[in-house]
Design an enzyme around this catalytic site. Structure first.
Site, PDB file in Angstrom:
ATOM      1  N   THR A   5       0.831  -1.210   0.000  1.00 44.07           N
ATOM      2  CA  THR A   5       0.000   0.000   0.000  1.00 44.07           C
ATOM      3  C   THR A   5       0.866   1.260   0.000  1.00 44.07           C
ATOM      4  OG1 THR A   5      -1.557  -1.253   1.372  1.00 44.07           O
ATOM      5  CG2 THR A   5      -1.964   1.096   1.141  1.00 44.07           C
TER       6      THR A   5
ATOM      7  N   ARG B 148       7.826  -2.772   2.761  1.00 42.12           N
ATOM      8  CA  ARG B 148       8.006  -2.890   4.212  1.00 42.12           C
ATOM      9  C   ARG B 148       8.360  -4.311   4.581  1.00 42.12           C
ATOM     10  NH1 ARG B 148       3.271   1.050   6.643  1.00 42.12           N
ATOM     11  NH2 ARG B 148       3.725   2.673   5.128  1.00 42.12           N
TER      12      ARG B 148
ATOM     13  N   SER C  87       6.321   3.793   8.632  1.00 37.77           N
ATOM     14  CA  SER C  87       5.171   4.556   9.088  1.00 37.77           C
ATOM     15  C   SER C  87       4.662   4.174  10.467  1.00 37.77           C
ATOM     16  CB  SER C  87       4.076   4.428   8.033  1.00 37.77           C
ATOM     17  OG  SER C  87       3.039   5.304   8.321  1.00 37.77           O
ATOM     18  N   HIS C  88       3.442   3.628  10.517  1.00 37.92           N
ATOM     19  CA  HIS C  88       2.804   3.348  11.810  1.00 37.92           C
ATOM     20  C   HIS C  88       3.272   2.021  12.403  1.00 37.92           C
ATOM     21  CE1 HIS C  88       0.543   1.336   8.687  1.00 37.92           C
ATOM     22  NE2 HIS C  88       0.125   0.485   9.599  1.00 37.92           N
TER      23      HIS C  88
ATOM     24  N   ASP D 230       1.813   9.666  13.794  1.00 36.74           N
ATOM     25  CA  ASP D 230       2.444   8.344  13.695  1.00 36.74           C
ATOM     26  C   ASP D 230       3.950   8.426  13.441  1.00 36.74           C
ATOM     27  OD1 ASP D 230       2.387   9.176  11.038  1.00 36.74           O
ATOM     28  OD2 ASP D 230       2.059   7.168  10.261  1.00 36.74           O
TER      29      ASP D 230
ATOM     30  N   ASP E  50       5.973   8.394  10.887  1.00 33.99           N
ATOM     31  CA  ASP E  50       6.523   9.303   9.883  1.00 33.99           C
ATOM     32  C   ASP E  50       5.743  10.605   9.759  1.00 33.99           C
ATOM     33  OD1 ASP E  50       4.361   7.914   8.809  1.00 33.99           O
ATOM     34  OD2 ASP E  50       5.090   8.092   6.765  1.00 33.99           O
TER      35      ASP E  50
ATOM     36  N   ASP F  91       2.583  11.392   9.034  1.00 34.98           N
ATOM     37  CA  ASP F  91       1.524  11.689   8.067  1.00 34.98           C
ATOM     38  C   ASP F  91       0.126  11.372   8.609  1.00 34.98           C
ATOM     39  OD1 ASP F  91       1.867   8.959   7.952  1.00 34.98           O
ATOM     40  OD2 ASP F  91       2.094   8.841   5.768  1.00 34.98           O
ATOM     41  N   ARG F  92       0.043  10.677   9.744  1.00 32.34           N
ATOM     42  CA  ARG F  92      -1.290  10.385  10.308  1.00 32.34           C
ATOM     43  C   ARG F  92      -1.596  11.321  11.470  1.00 32.34           C
ATOM     44  NH1 ARG F  92      -2.590   3.993  10.406  1.00 32.34           N
ATOM     45  NH2 ARG F  92      -1.687   3.486   8.381  1.00 32.34           N
TER      46      ARG F  92
ATOM     47  N   THR G 277      -7.652   2.180  -1.361  1.00 33.55           N
ATOM     48  CA  THR G 277      -6.841   2.496  -0.189  1.00 33.55           C
ATOM     49  C   THR G 277      -5.404   2.856  -0.579  1.00 33.55           C
ATOM     50  OG1 THR G 277      -8.163   1.107   1.252  1.00 33.55           O
ATOM     51  CG2 THR G 277      -5.893   1.473   1.919  1.00 33.55           C
TER      52      THR G 277
ATOM     53  N   GLU H 239      -8.472   9.320   4.588  1.00 31.86           N
ATOM     54  CA  GLU H 239      -8.720   7.899   4.764  1.00 31.86           C
ATOM     55  C   GLU H 239      -9.152   7.651   6.198  1.00 31.86           C
ATOM     56  OE1 GLU H 239      -6.105   5.142   2.248  1.00 31.86           O
ATOM     57  OE2 GLU H 239      -4.680   6.491   3.189  1.00 31.86           O
ATOM     58  N   GLU H 240      -9.873   6.538   6.378  1.00 31.10           N
ATOM     59  CA  GLU H 240     -10.351   6.182   7.714  1.00 31.10           C
ATOM     60  C   GLU H 240      -9.197   5.831   8.659  1.00 31.10           C
ATOM     61  OE1 GLU H 240      -9.591   2.919   8.564  1.00 31.10           O
ATOM     62  OE2 GLU H 240      -8.814   2.716   6.522  1.00 31.10           O
ATOM     63  N   SER H 241      -8.012   5.560   8.080  1.00 31.35           N
ATOM     64  CA  SER H 241      -6.861   5.126   8.857  1.00 31.35           C
ATOM     65  C   SER H 241      -6.072   6.309   9.423  1.00 31.35           C
ATOM     66  CB  SER H 241      -5.969   4.261   7.977  1.00 31.35           C
ATOM     67  OG  SER H 241      -5.654   4.956   6.772  1.00 31.35           O
TER      68      SER H 241
ATOM     69  N   LYS I  11      -0.573  12.491   2.959  1.00 30.75           N
ATOM     70  CA  LYS I  11      -1.363  12.891   4.106  1.00 30.75           C
ATOM     71  C   LYS I  11      -0.438  13.595   5.088  1.00 30.75           C
ATOM     72  CE  LYS I  11      -1.329   8.149   6.019  1.00 30.75           C
ATOM     73  NZ  LYS I  11      -0.945   7.242   4.918  1.00 30.75           N
TER      74      LYS I  11
ATOM     75  N   ARG J 132      -8.737  -6.449   7.508  1.00 33.32           N
ATOM     76  CA  ARG J 132      -9.385  -5.223   7.947  1.00 33.32           C
ATOM     77  C   ARG J 132     -10.865  -5.330   7.607  1.00 33.32           C
ATOM     78  NH1 ARG J 132      -5.036  -2.756   9.573  1.00 33.32           N
ATOM     79  NH2 ARG J 132      -3.271  -2.219   8.232  1.00 33.32           N
TER      80      ARG J 132
END
Ligand code: VG1
Ligand code: CO
Length: 539
Positions: free
Chosen positions: A16, A20, A111-112, A275, A277, A279-280, A342, A361-363, A374, A494
């Site tokens: 996505t 990773r 990221s997260h 988060d 990095d 972006d969240r 997504t 996004e919902e995340s 983001k 998910r």
């Protein structure tokens, strides 16, 4: 320049958001090098190009930056701009790529996901527009990585990543820049810093949990130094290679310290977290949690209150599993609303074409056309700007929003580290059953439609299939299921649940969604396939 013979790895397929893997996978000989060479091949070579390089500071970030510099030099790049210490938040990297008119950038982050020698590492490439590489490029990276036989690297000493200024490596220029300065300047252009500062001066209180991740220095400079929030507003503000053992995913489960404070007796007016990095974002009011889908809708409805969006917004986009709350705002504003797969890479064309201004996004991801990622702190600042202008609490703003638009009760259930074969078997059985679902009744609700989401990009007509199973009910309720593309261990299911209500806004989402949750378990036989009865994380 040295050409090193190598052997391809068969698992270098970006998901996505980039490639990773466990950090130790990246640390094995040639693994990182192969993928970096594959990136250069996929974009038509590095010769004469300028790139931005930086990461979220997690374990192995610094060594990976040195490898990338040596490889960029060996592949003929003209210049690399690096964040001081090898660190840049994802939105700050996106901004630098755009501001400096470079040919793209390499961002090191998972990221997260947790960081450390035994945790996760990641790498992704962003294009000249500042956004994540689209699927045709990530597919090309995978193809190149699958057949690679050699890569180019320069034998050179490490660059001192802490010394801001220009130096050279081989024939390539290396510029080390302050990580925060350009980003903070952009935020000052978009938001009414005077109004927010006045709100803090008048006693407004806030907590920002940086989760020992990259946003700490950005949040401290902007919130405390420039906007006058009390010192100590930012907690866990020093980025650490293992995020201090924290799981840097800003949701009620992992940001539990912030949640406890916001729901407690001495809660500040406003709380936020971001988060690994940067972006969240998670946004919390005193005693009230704001779901990311609702946050996107509230920001869309109120963006005009910030100077950067005073002319109004052109359109909005959300990922398919994100709730339809923002669609209602778009309808009311008379602007276009788009539904994408997504992952942020699908917003890029719409943003570049000027079709949308805000997306989310919902995340816990929200952003705008100011960058092509983001942006956690951006969302927090837009909320602060709205709070300063409306002079209402988060609870008042959210309740007024539901009164006007209705409430999309929403939740996501994550079932983590399922055995991959079991998860795949469950999803393929579900896919096979889709055609027979319409008309069927489950838990007292009738299914009106069921499909596997496929997307055609409205700008370049590229298509993406199999982006998530959707089951829609006659009353507008919805179940979505897909497998995560960011995990590094087994499969993560998910399950996204949504129900619209025109009245009765004070229910617990888990209660409001209970029949839909039961229906999802029944239709997909989650327990039968995976042995799981309860999710690991509920957001
Ligand atoms: C998850 C989220 C997705 C987000 C992606 C990257 O992907 O669901 O919405 O874009 O992470 O976010 P997946 O495939 O695991 O569901 V970040 O902040 O990790 O770059
Ligand atoms: Co992130």
């Amino acid at each position: 320049m040295t050409t090193i013979q190598t052997v391809a790895f068969d698992d270098q397929k970006p998901g996505t958001s980039g490639l990773r893997k466990k950090t130790r996978v990246f640390m094995q000989p040639h693994y990182l090098e192969n993928f970096v060479q594959a990136i250069f091949s996929a974009i038509g070579g590095a010769k004469g190009k300028t790139f931005v390089v930086g990461g979220d500071g997690r374990y192995f970030n610094d060594r990976a930056v040195q490898v990338i510099l040596r490889m960029a030099a060996a592949n003929g790049a003209a210049k690399v701009i690096v964040g001081q210490g090898g660190v840049l938040s994802t939105p700050a990297a996106s901004n630098l790529i755009r501001q400096r008119k470079t040919d793209g950038g390499i961002i090191l982050s998972a990221s997260h996901n947790p960081g450390g020698e035994d945790e996760d590492f990641g790498i992704k490439f962003n294009m000249a527009n500042g956004g994540p590489a689209p699927e045709n490029i990530t597919d090309a990276m995978f193809r190149e990585a699958s057949v690679i036989v050699s890569y180019n690297i320069l034998e050179a000493q490490d660059v001192d990543l802490n010394a801001v200024g220009e130096t050279t490596m081989g024939g390539m220029a290396v510029e080390i820049v302050d990580c925060v300065a350009d980003y903070a300047a952009l935020m000052e252009q978009l938001f009414d810093f005077d109004a927010i500062r006045a709100m803090f001066t008048a006693g407004f209180t806030m907590r920002f949990d940086a989760m020992c991740a990259v946003t700490g220095p950005y949040a401290t400079e902007i919130l405390e130094n420039r906007l006058g929030a009390a010192s100590g507003t930012v907690t866990h503000g020093t980025p650490l290679p293992d995020f201090g053992g924290m799981h840097p995913d800003p949701n009620p489960t992992w940001a539990h310290e912030l949640m406890a404070e916001m729901m407690g007796p001495d809660a500040p007016d406003f709380g936020a977290a971001s988060d690994g990095d940067g972006d969240r974002n998670m946004v919390v009011g005193r005693g009230i949690y704001v779901s990311p889908s609702d946050s996107l809708a509230v920001l869309a409805a109120n963006a005009h209150l910030a100077k950067g969006y005073a002319k109004g917004i052109a359109g909005v986009a959300r990922s398919m599993p994100t709730s339809a709350a923002v669609d209602r705002v778009a309808k009311d504003l008379g602007i276009e609303a788009f539904e994408t797969p997504t992952g942020w890479k699908f917003f890029g064309n719409l943003l570049d074409a000027g079709r949308v201004t805000l997306c989310g996004e919902e995340s816990f991801g929200t952003g705008s056309d100011h960058v092509r990622e983001k942006d956690g702190l951006w969302a927090v600042l837009l909320w602060l700007n709205i709070l300063a202008k409306r002079k209402q609490s988060v609870a008042e703003i959210l309740n007024a929003h539901w009164q006007k638009y209705g409430r999309n009760y929403y939740s996501r259930h994550d079932f983590e580290a399922i055995e991959t074969e079991k998860a795949n078997a469950m999803v393929s059985a579900l896919r096979k059953s889709l055609a027979d679902l319409p008309g069927r009744s489950v838990q007292g609700m009738t299914i009106s439609a069921a499909d596997d989401f496929a997307y055609t990009d409205p700008v370049d007509q590229s298509t993406s299939a199999k982006q998530g199973v959707r089951i829609l009910f006659e009353d507008g309720s919805r179940i979505v299921m897909r497998l995560s593309g960011t995990g590094t261990q087994g499969a993560t299911l998910r399950l996204y649940l949504e129900k619209y209500a025109e009245s009765g806004f004070d229910q617990d989402p888990q209660e409001a969604l209970a029949p839909i949750i039961r229906a999802a378990h029944e239709l997909a036989d989650i327990t039968g396939y995976t042995g799981r009865t309860e999710p690991d994380v509920i957001t």
